[in-house]
Design an enzyme around this catalytic site. Structure first.
Site, PDB file in Angstrom:
ATOM      1  N   SER A 106       1.124  -1.223   0.224  1.00 14.39           N
ATOM      2  CA  SER A 106      -0.147   0.204   0.140  1.00 14.39           C
ATOM      3  C   SER A 106       0.839   1.100  -0.484  1.00 14.39           C
ATOM      4  O   SER A 106       1.858   1.400   0.445  1.00 14.39           O
ATOM      5  CB  SER A 106      -0.842  -0.498   1.012  1.00 14.39           C
ATOM      6  N   ASP A 107       0.757   2.324  -0.637  1.00 13.13           N
ATOM      7  CA  ASP A 107       0.748   3.094  -0.861  1.00 13.13           C
ATOM      8  C   ASP A 107       1.234   4.242   0.843  1.00 13.13           C
ATOM      9  O   ASP A 107       0.338   3.889   1.587  1.00 13.13           O
ATOM     10  CB  ASP A 107       0.495   4.697  -1.213  1.00 13.13           C
ATOM     11  N   TRP A 108       1.733   5.163   1.014  1.00 15.37           N
ATOM     12  CA  TRP A 108       2.059   5.791   2.581  1.00 15.37           C
ATOM     13  C   TRP A 108       1.011   6.561   3.147  1.00 15.37           C
ATOM     14  O   TRP A 108      -0.419   6.652   2.589  1.00 15.37           O
ATOM     15  CB  TRP A 108       2.809   7.187   1.696  1.00 15.37           C
TER      16      TRP A 108
END
Ligand code: GLC
Length: 706
Positions: free
Chosen positions: A284-286
């Site tokens: 997942s992104d940040w």
């Protein structure tokens, strides 16, 4: 007999190799399965945790997390400044002090270089040179791998037609095919022959999916995307990267028509993992997992974890919803142990393929820095796009004096927004480049006092790296008023004006065009900026870059791109006081120091429904040069509306002056496929227009019937 024998031997060898690969896969599979049998649920969930090392990180806390098996890998930020020694020290704790000794992997934003910074991806795409982008990516990977990085969060293949969005600078432009080709070139460059090579890093292609449509060109906003547009525009570049072997995919921040990308089972599991057979790892992104609460589809971190994991996110970057919630989610059967095991298997298999179980420690690679700087310069030269030239370029060797002025003439802020492990102090400025490259009889003067004392003035304008990239969006992409004023003032002194633009995103340049005798778009070209600009201005190489994004003539025209769907009334494609909307410079456009002529277009449909398209390209000008020959197609009538033009192939050729070449393309039926009313991927019979030419606005026109 010999021929047959060699063929048979070849097949036997191929069979052996494939079975060896399979057995390696089998051995990897067996190794991971055996390891997982020994793991506790907490240790399994620990493998899915991907916290961030940044400037204020408390290493003691991290070390304890590693020792207790609650951390599986790290996101290293530039501020994290993780040295190779620190990376190996953390790895040593994982390998020698945790119960099962499972190694970590370390990931970093290797976006366009690591120690040597290349042009930004949007700039690199303007080379239309896949092989060059692949080579640059290979060296970026070797640099990063030798510094302890195991995964690069790249390529970014978010097709975008909205230059207000600062992150358009990170992708390969507005076109699907270029993002497919350039993105897979980065994957090949990163991953090489084997992920376990010490010059390879895993590619984590991002941001899956549709992030480039962020509402209003503002970052991380809602995106309204039909399944048709997903399948025709936004998914294909990711599929190309998966087909190229990308080891990981990063899920995006944006909401996709009501279901956030990091909780979207359709995109993450149905399409990516099941339809495409992706067996790698979704990261997942940040904070995009915990942000599901902001999206309003999760009431707490436990629900956010459940939604993300069940949808298909395997590893959670930065936020700790998985760590804090999944054990109880398994106990209350909201999440199956099977899905946990699937995610853990993907991560451990990635670590196995990276060779981390056998050699967990990184060592520096012996890189030929001189070669990489030369490569940087070559990419920078090939990325630059000549937009206008009233004949002042290439500069005459008899030019006695040249002024170099403007906010970017001595500015080293030319590394883009993502700067890898680079340092602006290594950037060659335009003034330095002009002094390095200019003939000894040419005096280069700089600074404001220089404006009126030379017959030629290079005015360096543009935007700093801090005004594009993530969270840097603009409602008006017109070149700044003060820079337009500077160009106008310089022109009024009677000097010839060459405008060099250092842009991250496409900019509206119309206000300076009348004051400029030449305009060179240089993007943020990286370390060798000044040398590459000077070599182009002095004609040591003819400019060959071509736009991979449309340059609009006003911000209010956005989105404006070449492959639009047709209108029922094209005459209405206008604004009241401006008339018909027209790009200032169209997709695919770029001038050269020579002239290329296209003739003899031939379009032959074969019995197997492939179509042979050929054209003769002649260099009829006064200089050698490279030309990017582009082939576009339009499906005249179909069961759904089809774009007015679509790039289907391109070829970059080099012709000495006076030379000609017959350029041949073969169109395959599957290149004409699209999703019909029933959302089936089909090729329909009927008429197709085909154009071959120098950009999306012109070219020779032909036709064929399928
Ligand atoms: C950022 C970006 C992503 C990057 C990640 C790690 O928010 O969206 O592109 O790879 O975080 O730095």
């Amino acid at each position: 007999m010999k021929g047959i024998l060699s063929y048979a031997v070849l097949m036997l060898f191929a069979g052996f190799v494939s079975s060896a690969a399979a057995s390696d896969n089998d051995s990897g599979n067996k190794f991971v399965r055996d390891l997982m049998k020994k793991m506790t649920l907490e240790e399994k969930i620990g493998q899915l945790e991907h916290p961030v090392i940044q400037d204020k990180t408390d290493f003691k806390e991290l070390e304890e997390g590693v020792r207790s098996g609650r951390i599986g890998s790290f996101c290293v930020t530039k501020g994290g400044k993780l040295t190779l020694e620190e990376r190996n020290r953390l790895q040593k704790i994982a390998v020698e002090e945790s119960r099962l000794g499972i190694p970590l992997f370390f990931a970093f934003d290797v976006i366009h270089g690591y120690n040597t910074v290349f042009p930004t991806p949007l700039g690199m795409s303007a080379t239309w040179n896949d092989a060059l982008v692949e080579e640059a990516s290979h060296y970026a990977a070797a640099d990063a791998s030798g510094s302890g990085i195991d995964m690069g969060y790249a390529p970014m293949v978010d097709v975008s037609r909205d230059p207000r969005w600062g992150r358009i600078s990170e992708c390969f432009g507005e076109d699907v095919l270029l993002n497919e080709r350039m993105g897979s070139a980065v994957v090949r460059g990163f991953q090489g022959e084997s992920l376990s090579d010490n010059t390879s890093i895993a590619s984590c292609v991002k941001h899956y999916v549709g992030y480039g449509l962020s509402m209003g060109g503002r970052d991380k906003q809602y995106t309204e995307i039909s399944e048709r547009s997903l399948r025709e525009i936004y998914l294909p570049p990711f599929q190309a990267c998966v087909d190229a072997g990308a080891a990981a995919v990063m899920s995006a921040f944006n909401d996709i028509s009501g279901i956030p990308a990091s909780a979207n089972r359709f995109t993450l599991t149905d399409v990516l993992k099941e339809e495409w057979g992706f067996d790698g790892t979704v990261v997942s992104d940040w904070d995009s997992v915990v942000e599901l609460m902001n999206h309003g589809i999760a009431s707490d971190k436990k629900e956010a974890a459940e939604k993300a994991l069940v949808a298909g996110v395997d590893v959670e970057m930065k936020s700790d919803c998985y760590l804090s919630g999944l054990e109880s989610s398994v106990e209350d059967r909201t999440v199956s142990l099977k899905r946990i095991d699937d995610a853990v298997y993907r991560v451990l298999k990635l670590k196995f393929d990276l060779g981390l179980f056998d050699s967990p420690y990184s060592a520096r690679n012996d890189i030929d820095e001189g070669y990489v700087r030369e490569l940087n310069r070559k990419v920078a030269r090939e990325s630059m796009v000549l937009l206008k030239n009233d004949g002042i370029l290439p500069l005459s060797p008899r030019t006695a004096k040249i002024s170099v002025v403007g906010p970017f003439s001595e500015n080293q802020d030319l590394l883009g927004w993502w700067t890898g492990n680079g340092n602006q102090k290594n950037v060659v400025t335009v003034v330095e480049g002009m002094k390095n490259i200019s003939p000894s009889n040419t005096v280069i003067v700089q600074g404001t006092e220089a404006r009126s004392k030379a017959p030629v003035t290079v005015v360096c304008v543009g935007e700093p790296g801090s005004t594009f990239g993530e969270s840097n969006c603009l409602s008006d992409i017109t070149l700044s008023r003060s820079q337009v004023e500077l160009v106008r003032e310089v022109k009024q002194t009677g000097t010839k004006v060459i405008v060099v633009v250092f842009n991250g995103r496409p900019l509206v340049l119309d206000p300076v065009l009348d004051y400029a005798d030449a305009v060179l778009l240089a993007w943020h070209p990286g370390y060798e900026a000044g040398n590459a600009v000077a070599e182009i201005l002095w004609g040591m190489e003819s400019p060959s870059g071509k736009l991979t994004v449309t340059l609009p003539s006003a911000s209010g025209h956005i989105p404006l791109f070449y492959s639009d769907r047709p209108s029922g009334r094209p005459s209405e494609n206008k604004y009241k006081y401006e008339g018909k909307v027209k790009a200032s410079f169209p997709f695919g456009f770029g001038l050269s120091y020579t002239e290329f002529e296209y003739s003899g277009l031939e379009v032959v449909k074969n019995s197997d429904n492939t179509v042979d398209v050929s054209v003769t390209v002649s260099n009829v000008g006064d200089a050698d040069g490279k030309e990017i020959v582009q082939m576009y197609v339009r499906d005249e009538v179909a069961s759904v509306t089809r774009p007015v033009k679509e790039l289907k192939d391109y070829r970059k050729i080099f012709l000495k002056k006076g030379e000609s070449e017959v350029v041949r393309f073969k169109l395959l039926p599957e290149q004409l496929a699209f999703w019909n009313v029933e959302m089936e991927k089909v090729v329909e019979p009927g008429g197709f227009k085909v154009w071959v030419g120098p950009d999306s606005a012109g070219g020779l026109e032909g036709r064929f019937e399928l």
